[in-house]
Design a protein around this motif. Structure first.
Motif, mmCIF file in Angstrom:
data_model
loop_
_atom_site.group_PDB
_atom_site.id
_atom_site.type_symbol
_atom_site.label_atom_id
_atom_site.label_comp_id
_atom_site.label_asym_id
_atom_site.label_seq_id
_atom_site.Cartn_x
_atom_site.Cartn_y
_atom_site.Cartn_z
ATOM 1 N N VAL A 97 86.152 -5.562 67.856
ATOM 2 C CA VAL A 97 87.381 -5.105 67.189
ATOM 3 C C VAL A 97 87.352 -3.584 67.064
ATOM 4 O O VAL A 97 86.376 -3.007 66.574
ATOM 5 N N VAL A 98 88.419 -2.971 67.542
ATOM 6 C CA VAL A 98 88.546 -1.509 67.385
ATOM 7 C C VAL A 98 89.928 -1.190 66.817
ATOM 8 O O VAL A 98 90.865 -1.950 67.036
ATOM 9 N N PRO A 99 90.072 -0.096 66.088
ATOM 10 C CA PRO A 99 91.395 0.238 65.539
ATOM 11 C C PRO A 99 92.342 0.723 66.630
ATOM 12 O O PRO A 99 91.903 1.083 67.722
ATOM 13 N N ASP A 100 93.638 0.720 66.295
ATOM 14 C CA ASP A 100 94.649 1.172 67.256
ATOM 15 C C ASP A 100 94.609 2.677 67.448
ATOM 16 O O ASP A 100 94.882 3.181 68.534
ATOM 17 N N ALA A 101 94.333 3.351 66.356
ATOM 18 C CA ALA A 101 94.418 4.807 66.417
ATOM 19 C C ALA A 101 93.107 5.451 65.993
ATOM 20 O O ALA A 101 92.488 5.051 65.007
ATOM 21 N N TRP A 102 92.724 6.416 66.772
ATOM 22 C CA TRP A 102 91.540 7.207 66.446
ATOM 23 C C TRP A 102 91.957 8.663 66.349
ATOM 24 O O TRP A 102 92.855 9.089 67.076
ATOM 25 N N PRO A 103 91.303 9.457 65.516
ATOM 26 C CA PRO A 103 91.636 10.884 65.514
ATOM 27 C C PRO A 103 90.950 11.585 66.679
ATOM 28 O O PRO A 103 90.076 11.010 67.326
ATOM 29 N N ILE A 113 81.703 -7.807 66.476
ATOM 30 C CA ILE A 113 81.362 -6.389 66.226
ATOM 31 C C ILE A 113 82.646 -5.653 65.931
ATOM 32 O O ILE A 113 83.634 -5.762 66.662
ATOM 33 N N GLU A 114 82.598 -4.881 64.845
ATOM 34 C CA GLU A 114 83.771 -4.072 64.511
ATOM 35 C C GLU A 114 83.377 -2.602 64.548
ATOM 36 O O GLU A 114 82.367 -2.196 63.947
ATOM 37 N N VAL A 115 84.154 -1.825 65.297
ATOM 38 C CA VAL A 115 83.939 -0.372 65.327
ATOM 39 C C VAL A 115 85.156 0.271 64.696
ATOM 40 O O VAL A 115 86.280 -0.054 65.070
ATOM 41 N N GLY A 116 84.932 1.143 63.731
ATOM 42 C CA GLY A 116 86.094 1.744 63.064
ATOM 43 C C GLY A 116 85.782 3.106 62.486
ATOM 44 O O GLY A 116 84.692 3.651 62.668
ATOM 45 N N TRP A 117 86.754 3.655 61.749
ATOM 46 C CA TRP A 117 86.540 4.977 61.155
ATOM 47 C C TRP A 117 87.353 5.068 59.878
ATOM 48 O O TRP A 117 88.303 4.318 59.644
ATOM 49 N N GLU A 149 83.872 9.268 58.748
ATOM 50 C CA GLU A 149 82.832 8.258 58.911
ATOM 51 C C GLU A 149 83.235 7.310 60.031
ATOM 52 O O GLU A 149 84.363 6.809 60.055
ATOM 53 N N ILE A 150 82.294 7.108 60.958
ATOM 54 C CA ILE A 150 82.516 6.130 62.032
ATOM 55 C C ILE A 150 81.488 5.028 61.820
ATOM 56 O O ILE A 150 80.297 5.312 61.651
ATOM 57 N N PHE A 151 81.927 3.794 61.801
ATOM 58 C CA PHE A 151 80.996 2.718 61.477
ATOM 59 C C PHE A 151 80.983 1.641 62.563
ATOM 60 O O PHE A 151 81.955 1.455 63.307
ATOM 61 N N VAL A 152 79.842 0.956 62.628
ATOM 62 C CA VAL A 152 79.720 -0.225 63.506
ATOM 63 C C VAL A 152 79.244 -1.366 62.607
ATOM 64 O O VAL A 152 78.174 -1.263 61.991
ATOM 65 N N ARG A 153 80.049 -2.399 62.529
ATOM 66 C CA ARG A 153 79.753 -3.512 61.616
ATOM 67 C C ARG A 153 79.523 -4.773 62.434
ATOM 68 O O ARG A 153 80.243 -5.037 63.392
ATOM 69 N N ASP A 154 78.500 -5.526 62.046
ATOM 70 C CA ASP A 154 78.246 -6.777 62.780
ATOM 71 C C ASP A 154 78.062 -7.931 61.816
ATOM 72 O O ASP A 154 77.916 -7.732 60.605
#
Lengths: 104, 411
Positions: free
Chosen positions: B285-291, B322-326, B335-340
């Motif tokens: 899972v990743v967000p739609d928008a990143w800066p 796995i979720e990658v987000g900010w 903050e950029i995170f990786v969650r499992d």
């Protein structure tokens, strides 16, 4: 300001021709005017042509006569010309300049 | 001539009697209020005296040929002479001995616009056996014809600044030497470690080769136990080889500094994930928008790659996720995170995971020397950030990378 009407036809010209150089309403200038006007009135019977020149308004005449300080009284007539510097409080000096006797 | 003299006397007399209101100059008139002027003059004198006396700078006035006419209290105190003693003596900027430092332009030097330019210079003096530095500013005072009739000198004790400057300079030199020494040591260590790893790898390769030869020659002839020993030998050697390789990788991190550039995080994250070649069954899972972020891309990829790889490796769930987000963090940080939803890490052991060769789950980890997070941690530090772990055993872990970078939010 001039005091005394000009002499009409047939009258003798004034015996005195005086110019008093003053600086506005400064203290010594006012004193000099008072003293001079009193003596003109009391001793000269206003038979004098008195011209008061405020150097703060026009300094050309002062320059012409080489006047450096005010108040200064310039006695043009009777000749010879005499200059008296100061507020004219000193009656003796003033009478002497005007060639009149000091009143007792 | 006599008339003029007499007239002058009368003027003076009238002024003395304070019967004069105004002085008629060539172009203007000065109205005198004598009493007021005298009062003002007196006040000015008082003010001047107060300024000159109450300051710590030395003030001295002298004739153009150097004879002192006035000194202030501070001057007398500094040079250790009573003021009265100094009047009439020759002025010397160094007080007692003239030393280093010569005046610049001559006193009374006229600048281009006709004004007098003050001269500044420094000199050293010996006062009570101690070296002192003085900065002098000298200015000529001129009459109406532009001729100097007095020189005013104002001096200040700058010994402290000079000493501080010298101390600072010494410190700089020492620092430069230390930096050079450190650089030399660093380079030596680098060369040493490169040579050592090379040597070690050679030896390990030799061990592996011999193990392979033995395996070939003795295949089928070994007892079960002996076969186990040989297998163990090969495994240990392989592992040693891998350890040395990883150690070399760790040392290499940040060795060739990378420029910060504006990075499209959306693309970088997708590329990193793609490089992991994850099986489709794993949910990512990743967000739609990143800066957009100003960052060194290689280091960031290294960190995220390691975190994502770990998220898969240390995960025994039926449905790996796995979720990658900010998110924004305080003071303009990100903050950029990786969650499992993996096996998690015991709180008591969390502080160990960023150590070199620290492996907590040997059974489930499979291959890998345990250097991954150490590398990620080092890379995070090089980015000016931190890497932390929040984890609940049996639920999963979240690794958060905190960065101080400049952000330009995407529109």
């Amino acid at each position: 300001m001039t005091a005394g009407p000009p002499g009409g036809a047939g009258e003798a010209p004034p015996a005195y021709h005086l110019i008093l150089f003053v600086a506005g309403r400064e203290r010594n200038s006012l004193l000099a005017r008072e003293n001079l006007q009193r003596i003109c009135r009391d001793r000269l019977n206003d038979a004098c042509e008195l011209m008061v020149v405020d150097v703060l308004e026009d300094m050309t005449l002062a320059a012409e006569h080489n006047i450096l300080l005010t108040p200064t009284l310039l006695v043009l007539e009777p000749q010879p010309p005499v200059i008296l510097i100061g507020n004219l409080n000193d009656a003796h000096k003033l009478c002497s300049a005007l060639r009149i006797e000091e009143k007792p | 001539m006599l008339d003029r003299l007499q007239r002058a006397e009368e003027y003076i007399e009238a002024l003395r009697r304070e019967e004069v209101d105004a002085v008629i100059g060539r172009e203007n008139i000065l109205v005198l209020s004598l009493q007021k002027m005298q009062r003002q003059l007196h006040l000015s004198e008082e003010r001047y005296r107060s300024i000159v006396e109450n300051q710590s700078e030395f003030v001295c006035r002298r004739t153009p040929d150097g004879v002192i006419t006035f000194v202030n209290e501070a001057y007398g105190r500094f040079f250790g002479h009573p003021r009265a003693e100094l009047i009439g003596r020759r002025f010397d900027p160094a007080g007692i001995d003239a030393d280093a430092g010569a005046p610049g332009a001559p006193i009374g030097f006229k600048g281009p616009d006709g004004t007098i330019v003050p001269t500044e210079f420094e000199c050293r003096a010996v006062i009570d056996g101690r070296h002192r530095w003085i900065r002098w500013i000298e200015k000529a005072i001129v009459d109406e014809h532009g001729q100097p009739f007095e020189i005013q000198c104002v001096g200040r004790d700058i010994t402290r600044q000079k000493e501080d400057a010298q101390t600072l300079q010494s410190a700089h030199i020492e620092l430069a030497a230390t930096v050079k020494a450190l650089e030399d040591v660093n380079r030596e260590l680098s060369e040493y470690s490169a040579a050592v790893t090379c040597e070690i790898k050679e030896q390990i390769r030799a061990v592996l080769n011999y193990a392979a030869f033995l395996h070939e020659d003795l295949e089928g002839e070994l007892k079960e136990e002996q076969q186990q020993y040989l297998d163990g030998l090969k495994t240990a050697a392989s592992r040693g080889h891998a350890l040395v390789e990883d150690l070399k990788s760790f040392a290499q991190v940040g060795k060739h500094p990378e420029e910060c550039e504006a990075v499209d995080l959306d693309r970088l994250v997708k590329e990193t994930i793609a490089a992991q070649h994850l099986r489709p069954v794993i949910d990512v899972v990743v967000p739609d928008a990143w800066p957009e972020l100003e960052v060194q891309p290689t280091l960031l990829k290294m960190i995220l790659g390691q975190l994502i790889s770990n998220a898969v490796k240390f995960n025994t769930s039926d449905k790996k996720r796995i979720e990658v987000g900010w998110q924004h963090a305080a003071a303009g940080r990100i903050e950029i995170f990786v969650r499992d939803n993996g096996i998690g890490i015991d709180a008591k052991l969390q502080h160990l995971i960023f150590g070199i060769f620290k492996r907590l789950h040997v059974e489930s980890a499979g291959e890998g020397t345990g250097i991954g997070l150490a590398i990620a941690g080092k890379a995070a530090r090089l980015l000016g950030g931190t890497l932390r772990c929040d984890s609940v055993p049996g639920t999963g872990s979240t690794f958060t990378l905190d960065l101080p970078s400049v952000m330009s939010p995407r529109s």
